[in-house]
Design a protein around this motif. Structure first.
Motif, PDB file in Angstrom:
ATOM      1  N   THR A  20      14.991  -2.229  -0.684  1.00 31.83           N
ATOM      2  CA  THR A  20      14.725  -3.140  -1.520  1.00 31.83           C
ATOM      3  C   THR A  20      13.839  -4.396  -1.090  1.00 31.83           C
ATOM      4  OG1 THR A  20      16.874  -2.747  -2.644  1.00 31.83           O
ATOM      5  CG2 THR A  20      15.626  -4.849  -3.100  1.00 31.83           C
ATOM      6  N   ASP A  23      10.168  -2.596   0.089  1.00 29.47           N
ATOM      7  CA  ASP A  23       9.657  -1.574  -0.924  1.00 29.47           C
ATOM      8  C   ASP A  23       7.930  -1.448  -0.688  1.00 29.47           C
ATOM      9  OD1 ASP A  23       8.885  -0.215  -3.038  1.00 29.47           O
ATOM     10  OD2 ASP A  23       9.593  -1.263  -4.582  1.00 29.47           O
ATOM     11  N   LYS A  26       5.440  -2.759  -3.321  1.00 27.18           N
ATOM     12  CA  LYS A  26       4.697  -4.073  -3.728  1.00 27.18           C
ATOM     13  C   LYS A  26       3.739  -4.720  -2.733  1.00 27.18           C
ATOM     14  CE  LYS A  26       9.966  -5.286  -4.414  1.00 27.18           C
ATOM     15  NZ  LYS A  26      11.086  -5.975  -3.814  1.00 27.18           N
ATOM     16  N   LEU A  27       2.821  -5.339  -3.362  1.00 26.81           N
ATOM     17  CA  LEU A  27       1.706  -5.804  -2.583  1.00 26.81           C
ATOM     18  C   LEU A  27       2.199  -6.701  -1.277  1.00 26.81           C
ATOM     19  CD1 LEU A  27      -1.368  -6.132  -2.113  1.00 26.81           C
ATOM     20  CD2 LEU A  27      -1.163  -7.944  -3.750  1.00 26.81           C
ATOM     21  N   GLU A  28       3.032  -7.697  -1.595  1.00 30.43           N
ATOM     22  CA  GLU A  28       3.503  -8.296  -0.384  1.00 30.43           C
ATOM     23  C   GLU A  28       3.972  -7.588   0.750  1.00 30.43           C
ATOM     24  OE1 GLU A  28       4.555  -8.615  -3.463  1.00 30.43           O
ATOM     25  OE2 GLU A  28       3.651 -10.406  -4.296  1.00 30.43           O
ATOM     26  N   VAL A  29       4.747  -6.523   0.449  1.00 31.18           N
ATOM     27  CA  VAL A  29       5.379  -5.791   1.447  1.00 31.18           C
ATOM     28  C   VAL A  29       4.273  -5.161   2.360  1.00 31.18           C
ATOM     29  CG1 VAL A  29       6.860  -3.855   1.738  1.00 31.18           C
ATOM     30  CG2 VAL A  29       7.537  -5.743   0.299  1.00 31.18           C
ATOM     31  N   LYS A  30       3.108  -4.335   1.432  1.00 28.76           N
ATOM     32  CA  LYS A  30       2.061  -3.674   2.169  1.00 28.76           C
ATOM     33  C   LYS A  30       1.509  -4.785   3.108  1.00 28.76           C
ATOM     34  CE  LYS A  30       1.191  -0.598  -1.536  1.00 28.76           C
ATOM     35  NZ  LYS A  30      -0.035  -0.051  -2.403  1.00 28.76           N
TER      36      LYS A  30
END
Length: 90
Positions: A20, A23, A26-30
């Motif tokens: 979660t 993930d 999600k752009l922020e996670v990338k």
């Protein structure tokens, strides 16, 4: 058997939490994973200078261990991480 089930439930819940939080859709996670890929080098001797600074090598190993744990918990393969890092640079 009950302790085993409880352990499995905790591990499943922990893995779900990692998936979660990290993930890759999600752009922020990338962005975060791409940055971690740069800060946590696959080659622990990278950026340690010449002659190689052993302390920096051990620091890099520790950093990579953290990234490897995140990737293992989320089942994100290295190829996908490299692709995210390349997307970040563009």
């Amino acid at each position: 058997m009950n302790k085993l089930l409880t352990l499995y439930q905790r591990l499943f819940r922990k893995r779900l939490a990692y998936k979660t939080v990290f993930d890759p859709a999600k752009l922020e996670v990338k962005i975060v994973l791409a940055d971690l890929a740069k800060v946590c080098p696959a080659n622990p001797a990278r950026g340690t200078g010449a002659p190689i600074d052993e302390k920096k090598v051990f620091i890099n190993i520790g950093r990579r261990e953290v990234l490897n744990h995140i990737l293992a918990m989320t089942n994100l393969p290295d190829e996908k991480l490299n692709a995210l890092a390349q997307e970040e640079e563009q």
